[in-house]
Design a protein around this motif. Structure first.
Motif, short mmCIF file in Angstrom:
data_model
loop_
_atom_site.label_atom_id
_atom_site.label_comp_id
_atom_site.label_asym_id
_atom_site.label_seq_id
_atom_site.Cartn_x
_atom_site.Cartn_y
_atom_site.Cartn_z
N VAL A 1 25.71 -23.59 -8.74
CA VAL A 1 24.28 -23.29 -8.93
C VAL A 1 23.79 -22.75 -10.07
O VAL A 1 21.81 -23.05 -10.09
N GLU B 1 26.50 -35.48 -10.05
CA GLU B 1 27.05 -36.80 -8.88
C GLU B 1 25.62 -37.20 -8.37
O GLU B 1 24.72 -37.10 -7.91
N HIS C 1 36.08 -42.38 -0.77
CA HIS C 1 37.23 -43.94 -0.52
C HIS C 1 37.70 -44.42 0.93
O HIS C 1 37.52 -43.35 1.85
N VAL D 1 36.39 -41.40 3.74
CA VAL D 1 36.19 -40.05 3.44
C VAL D 1 35.41 -39.51 2.09
O VAL D 1 36.55 -39.84 1.33
N PRO D 2 34.89 -38.48 2.69
CA PRO D 2 33.65 -38.20 0.94
C PRO D 2 34.94 -36.81 0.15
O PRO D 2 35.56 -36.17 0.69
N THR D 3 34.54 -36.99 -0.90
CA THR D 3 35.70 -36.08 -2.10
C THR D 3 34.65 -35.37 -2.72
O THR D 3 34.69 -34.08 -3.73
N GLY D 4 33.27 -35.85 -2.64
CA GLY D 4 32.13 -35.36 -3.46
C GLY D 4 30.90 -34.51 -2.78
O GLY D 4 31.51 -33.88 -1.31
N ARG D 5 30.10 -34.56 -2.98
CA ARG D 5 29.44 -33.52 -2.51
C ARG D 5 28.47 -34.59 -1.24
O ARG D 5 28.13 -33.79 0.04
N GLN D 6 28.44 -35.79 -1.50
CA GLN D 6 27.44 -36.35 -0.51
C GLN D 6 28.24 -36.77 0.22
O GLN D 6 29.80 -37.41 -0.15
N PRO E 1 28.43 -39.66 2.69
CA PRO E 1 27.52 -41.39 3.29
C PRO E 1 27.85 -41.06 4.91
O PRO E 1 28.37 -40.68 5.68
N ARG F 1 36.82 -32.56 -4.24
CA ARG F 1 38.38 -33.22 -4.91
C ARG F 1 38.31 -31.92 -6.57
O ARG F 1 38.41 -31.50 -7.35
N ARG F 2 36.88 -31.12 -6.58
CA ARG F 2 36.35 -30.53 -7.88
C ARG F 2 36.25 -29.24 -7.13
O ARG F 2 35.51 -29.23 -5.84
N SER G 1 32.47 -23.61 -7.14
CA SER G 1 32.06 -22.44 -7.34
C SER G 1 31.74 -21.40 -6.16
O SER G 1 31.35 -22.05 -5.16
N GLU H 1 28.25 -22.21 -5.16
CA GLU H 1 27.98 -23.30 -4.43
C GLU H 1 28.92 -22.73 -2.96
O GLU H 1 27.94 -23.17 -1.91
N VAL I 1 25.44 -21.15 -1.12
CA VAL I 1 24.23 -21.40 -0.36
C VAL I 1 25.16 -22.70 0.62
O VAL I 1 24.36 -22.57 1.57
N PHE I 2 26.06 -23.33 0.73
CA PHE I 2 26.18 -24.86 0.82
C PHE I 2 26.57 -23.77 2.18
O PHE I 2 27.23 -24.24 3.74
#
Lengths: 650, 590
Positions: free
Chosen positions: A400, A640, A646, B33-38, B40, B194-195, B198, B201, B204-205
């Motif tokens: 953030v 990002e 994946h 299977v998402p591993t980041g923020r977005q 799809p 995957r990361r 914090s 975050e 916020v989320f």
């Protein structure tokens, strides 16, 4: 294929280079210019010492090692260090066989012109030449002229322009003024609390409103600036068509006409990121033979020095160890680098910076165009002294805090600075990616080593000296500070720099006003002064709002309607304007995913307030203290951009 | 330029591939299977929910049922009176309900048309349904459900007629469901990134949606607790230590706690009592007190009855088919995953159901249905907060009900079975919604109960020719301001402040119109539901001299001032009376 130069043939004959290496170097020399030998060294065909060994034979001037066999200090100091570095020679020692003869170590061919230069400085033509390498020469000059170099780095501005230097800190009246104001306020609060409260609230509103108005106006000017530039481009295109010229001015110089460009990279306790310098600077689209990169390290930073030496940087990167001295600050290191710089232009990058590849070319083009416009009488603006590239964060969505930092930077570089440029206000520079004309920078006294925001100070000083600062349409990716306490320390330094810059420039307010005019005063008050004051006042205003919201019925404060109305309006409207303009700028620069976080700005400003109060304390107690920002906290994280996913395995 | 459907082009020696079609992109998105923020596929899920919400709105607006719930009209009124009132300001939010739904409606109800027709609620409801769909989809993606499971989960959510109906009204359920799902989606995104994200975050989320939830309904307060526990467990399982776990749990809880802090500050500042929302005359506690006095809060202290009542509410709102599917999913999930982090995410969605049971037992909530004593239909819509939980479990069931070796054929088959079952469930519901769907039943009850008031309000809307309107909007069955459809600054009611009492004392000086019960009724939910206007004026002969009843319906009358020469001639045509009453020459009911 062109004929090989004699040095090329000599190296070929000696078996030190292959025909292919020689051809490649000749091709680079044809396109980039410079010495063939330099191209061979840069291409890795031959070492520096091998090259100068061959040249020594050609020049009939034996090679000497100035590090192993240092020159006579007294002799060296008879030649100004900048002349020695510029002309490429240094008096080595009296000839042991003929004491009246001076042995001169040179990196250039010993021509008659060189003899004349030597005679001009030493007063004798009875010289004999020895060959040395540029690296030896630089080290010898640095060793013998250490006192001069340190004076240039840390004392000259204060010595020549004491009023422009922060070395003396606050004047007595500036030091005691805050305490005096505090005492007056306390006194008034005791005597007449209600009215004092109203007056203070009204004043806080005025300050807040002024700061918001300044920033909002600057942001609103950006579309006008764009429109004006488009119109000017159209006019230019039409005029060029009328004169039968191509529609667009060819801004790029061919490679061989490009000037030497000095890149200063100050690092301090950054062994973890210093290795990225070569990678990041190496990606610049600029002839390597025209690059003069200096990695500036503090003498007591042994770890960074060791790592830098171990990484064996390419020939165009110099590892410069800045001698110990006070204050130990980034501007002092940069000044030291400036004294050794060979470039016509100078730029500062941080170790982890990732400038757009064509940024140096764009900067050269901007200076060329300015010169052309003024020479042709098409521009009556002040001469261009520095261009500032836009800074952005490549780790913007790391957490953030980095998002908020990115939003702030986007607002600053995409809205504020262009808007201030449009309004003709003096612009404070960003910490890196500010490209100077080296001669102008030296003439204006270089960076103030005692100012902890030497960048902002230099931009304002350029304006005071009658130069212009422009914004370059090129970006540099930086690493946003990702840790709250490190961020607060960094911001403390920045806000303290604003306070010190304001204090330095207002030691003699009337004299300052006369020198900078109305626009300069607006810039100073609206930005340099109002920014820290607004952040100092912010928690007070917030606390007041909270207190009155909940506790007004107990404290019995009866505020006039106009005060309440004005406060609420200013607060809501001001915050909304700042949030919206920052969100738009960040969405444009990054994406709405970053821009949306602008809604958290009121919380982010609280962090600013903590930094502002720390800064105020330090300004009084320790104005030159430099709180270093750690880099490499987010390692190699990059925002990002793509979807990371994946496929379901089953 | 290539098009989405064009085959790969050859340019020289390289092959340029045409961009994949939207359908193909969607299929790919649903299979990742998402591993980041977005994640799809999120925009598609949002649009799907929004579209279904819009279609449901079109149906209910056409049917005229968006404001059948009295509470729905009350919510719309509260939202508008913050800006449109004789005494505007945040204090108009009151403390009867938590404030966020009103704040979200606030910009929409600025349009008198959207306010009067209830379309403001439809817009908000559709947006909430879109957000709920997107969040539910993100949760299913985060916990690794295959496309079949994701589709069925979405279908369970979007094919629930009770939830769809609620999403076309100004009830708080759509906002609550969206907030709950967004919170859980944020927690899942944090847990399975995957990361290691914090604390900021996480705040916020997940924390910000949780803050929205706690300002919507008390079910979300429970989710803050379970969410914080979830965070602690995840961090400890990562081996990051207790200190880190507590720090991250605090990060998550900070926004909702700050929101609660604001709410308490608001109560303090407005009413001088930080717990006004819990103990004030308009609080839920005051409401339940009346039920307790009447001996009708039989769930209090009775776990079995509370479970029965809640179970029946779930049966009638979530549906038998879905509950069976959810039970299968729960068994499968527990057998396959135990209580691992992914299973815990699904359990989080059950928090609101657990909270409802606890609050029914504790006497904090009233819920009335065929299982309760006495029976009836009241507040069963609370069970809608269980739909997301059931949806996730059904999605899980469809994903893993067939063995791994049969997934290729079995999963499409499972989806087909689920589709048929859901359709059958809805067909059965639609066959007799008045008795089979308690949410609809309560709406119809409300419509019948408010019929006279709504008739009077509608008449007043059609004949209104300016001037103030005196009414006690807080009294029983009088929360019909949207039906009157005039700017609320023309209304003298309790929310107008002291001027209301002045107007009650001397109505002819303030109001051209008076809308009140012709006789005092005592069936209200709380003591505050007494019609103060009726109490002051119904038996006042001077009032009946100065005012003439111009319309009546049941026990509700509309009165018009007759003594002020500056009033325009009343051109309302014949003075009508309903079948139950008559109007004499003096305007008083005989």
């Amino acid at each position: 294929m062109s004929q090989p130069a004699p040095i090329g043939q000599a190296l070929l004959d000696a078996g030190l280079v292959t025909p292919e290496q020689l051809d490649a170097a000749l091709e680079r020399q044809r396109t980039e210019g410079g010495h063939l030998g330099q191209q061979l060294v840069l291409g890795g065909a031959v070492s520096r010492r091998e090259l100068y060994g061959a040249l020594a034979e050609q020049w009939s001037a034996p090679l000497v090692d100035l590090v192993a066999d240092p020159p006579d200090d007294g002799l060296v100091r008879r030649v100004p260090y900048d002349a020695a570095l510029r002309e490429g020679w240094v008096p080595w020692r009296p000839d042991p066989d003929r004491p009246e003869r001076v042995l001169v170590a040179t990196t250039e061919a010993p021509t008659d012109a060189l003899r004349a230069q030597v005679a001009a400085h030493l007063g004798t033509r009875d010289v004999a030449f020895r060959t040395t390498t540029p690296w030896d020469l630089w080290k010898a000059v640095e060793a013998s002229h250490r006192a001069d170099l340190l004076f240039e780095s840390q004392e000259r501005l204060h010595s020549e322009q004491p009023a422009a230097s922060a070395a003396d800190g606050l004047t007595q009246w500036q030091r005691w003024a805050p305490l005096g104001v505090l005492l007056v306020v306390v006194g008034l609060l005791v005597a007449n609390p209600a009215e004092t409260f109203v007056v203070m609230l009204a004043l806080a509103n005025v300050v807040f409103f002024a700061a918001v108005l300044f920033k909002t106006t600057a942001a609103l000017l950006v579309p006008f600036r764009h429109r004006r530039r488009v119109d000017a481009q159209w006019r230019e295109t039409r005029e060029r068509a009328r004169r039968g010229l191509p529609p667009r001015w060819a801004v790029d110089r061919p490679d061989h006409e490009l000037p030497v460009y000095t890149v200063l990279v100050p690092v301090f306790r950054e062994a973890n990121v210093v290795q990225k310098v070569v990678e990041n600077i190496g990606s610049l689209d600029y002839p390597k033979s025209k690059l003069d990169v200096m990695l500036l390290m503090e003498a007591d930073d042994e770890e960074t020095i060791a790592v830098a030496r171990a990484m064996r940087p390419p020939e165009y990167v110099r590892l410069v160890v800045v001698p110990p001295g006070k204050p130990q600050t980034k501007p002092r290191a940069c000044n030291y680098g400036l004294t050794l710089a060979r470039g016509e232009f100078v730029v500062i990058y941080d170790a982890e910076d990732r400038p757009d590849p064509d940024q140096l070319r764009q900067a050269v083009a901007a200076f060329d165009r300015d010169e052309l416009m003024r020479r042709e009488g098409l521009s009556h603006e002040d001469p261009l002294a520095v261009v500032q590239a836009s800074l952005y964060y490549y780790n913007a969505d790391y957490n953030v805090l980095t998002r908020m930092f990115a939003i702030e930077y986007a607002h600053w570089f995409e809205a504020m600075l262009p808007g201030m440029d449009e309004a003709g206000l003096p612009m404070p520079l960003g910490g890196t990616s500010n490209h100077f004309r080296a001669d102008v920078l030296r003439a204006m006294g270089a960076w103030d080593p005692f100012n902890v925001t030497e960048d902002a100070d230099a931009g304002l000083r350029a304006a005071v000296e009658g130069y212009r600062v422009d914004v370059l349409p090129s970006g540099t990716g930086e690493e946003a500070c990702a840790e709250t306490f490190a961020w607060i320390r960094q911001r403390t330094r920045w806000i303290k720099g604003y306070l010190v810059t304001a204090a330095v420039n207002t030691r003699h307010p009337i004299r300052f006003s006369r020198r900078v005019g109305v626009r300069g005063v607006i810039g100073m008050v609206g930005l340099i002064m109002a920014t820290p004051v607004a952040f100092l006042a912010y928690p007070l205003a917030l606390g007041f709002t909270a207190t009155t919201y909940v506790g007004v019925q107990w404290i019995g404060l009866d505020l006039p309607e106009w005060v309440v109305g004005a406060s609420v309006t200013t607060f809501l409207f001001g915050n909304a304007m700042m949030i919206v303009s920052a969100a738009l700028a960040a969405s444009w620069r990054y994406s709405w995913r970053i821009g949306g976080f602008a809604l958290l700005s009121p919380l982010y400003w609280l962090l600013h307030s903590i930094a502002a109060w720390r800064a105020l304390y330090q300004t009084v107690k320790d104005p030159h203290r430099w709180e270093k920002t750690p880099h490499g906290l987010t390692e190699d994280y990059e925002s990002e951009h793509d979807q990371h996913a994946h496929l379901v395995s089953g | 330029m290539t098009t989405a459907t064009r085959a790969p082009e050859r340019t020289g020696t390289t092959t340029r591939t045409a961009p994949p079609s939207a359908w193909r992109r969607l299929r790919t998105a649903f299979a990742t299977v998402p591993t980041g923020r977005q994640v799809p596929g999120t925009p598609a899920a949002f649009v799907l929910g929004l579209t279904v919400g819009a279609a449901a709105s079109a149906y209910t607006v056409h049917a005229g049922t968006t404001m059948d719930y009295g509470d729905a009209m009350a919510h719309l009124t509260i939202a508008r009176r913050v800006t449109d009132s004789m005494d505007p300001g945040l204090s108009q939010l009151g403390t009867v309900w938590l404030p966020l739904p009103h704040l979200l409606l606030l910009p929409l109800v600025q349009s008198l048309f959207l306010f009067r027709t209830g379309l403001a609620a439809c817009i908000l409801g559709a947006l909430c349904l879109g957000a709920s769909s997107a969040a539910l989809y993100r949760i299913t993606a985060r916990i690794g459900l295959p496309p079949a499971g994701r589709l069925v989960a979405l279908a369970v959510l979007l094919a629930n007629p009770s939830l769809l109906y609620a999403s076309t009204t100004a009830l708080t359920e759509p906002v609550l469901v969206a907030a709950l799902l967004l919170t859980i989606a944020g927690l899942a995104g944090w847990a399975f990134n995957r990361r290691r994200l914090s604390g900021g975050e996480l705040a916020v989320f997940a924390g910000v949606p949780a803050a929205a939830g706690v300002l919507t309904r008390y079910e979300a307060w429970a989710l803050v607790i379970s969410g914080a526990i979830f965070v602690v467990i995840v961090v400890l399982r990562r081996g990051d230590g207790v200190r880190r776990a507590l720090a991250l749990a605090a990060s998550f809880a900070f926004p909702p706690l700050a929101a609660i802090g604001w709410w308490v500050a608001y109560n303090t500042a407005t009413y001088g009592n930080p717990t006004e929302f819990l103990t004030g005359q308009y609080s839920a506690a005051a409401f339940t007190e009346l039920y307790i006095e009447k001996g009708q809060l039989t769930t209090k202290g009775n776990v079995g009855l509370s479970a029965e009542v809640l179970g029946w509410a779930m049966l009638e709102t979530v549906g038998l088919v879905v509950l069976v599917g959810a039970a299968i999913g729960l068994l499968l999930m527990t057998a396959r995953q135990g209580l691992d982090n992914r299973a815990l995410v699904v359990w989080l969605a059950g928090t609101s159901t657990a909270f409802l049971l606890v609050s029914l037992v504790g006497g904090q909530h009233i819920m009335v249905n065929e299982m309760s004593l006495p029976p009836g239909a009241y507040n069963n819509r609370y069970a809608l907060s269980a739909v997301p939980w059931a949806a996730l479990l059904c999605g899980y069931a469809v994903s893993y009900v067939v063995p791994r070796r049969a997934w290729k054929v079995g999963r499409p088959l499972a989806v087909a079975v689920a589709a048929v079952a859901l359709t059958a469930q809805n067909v059965w519901w639609v066959g007799d919604p008045d008795t089979r769907m308690t949410v609809i039943e309560e709406a119809i009850d409300g419509k019948v109960s408010l019929a006279d008031t709504v008739a009077a309000a509608t008449w007043l809307h059609e004949h209104y020719d300016g001037g103030g309107i005196l009414m006690d909007e807080n009294s029983d069955k009088m929360a019909v301001a949207p039906r009157i459809g005039v700017p609320l600054r023309e209304l003298y009611y309790r929310a107008s402040g002291d001027v209301f009492e002045d107007a009650v004392a001397a109505p002819e000086d303030y109001a051209r119109w008076v809308l009140m019960h012709r006789e005092q009724v005592s069936t209200g939910g709380t003591r505050s539901s007494t019609d103060q206007v009726t109490a002051a004026l119904a038996d006042d002969p001077m009032f009946h001299v100065r005012y003439r009843m111009v319309f009546s319906s049941g026990d509700i009358g509309v009165y018009r001032r007759v003594t002020d020469p500056t009033d325009p001639p009343f051109d309302g045509g014949d003075i009508r009376a309903d079948t139950a009453g008559a109007v004499d020459a003096a305007g008083s009911a005989s």
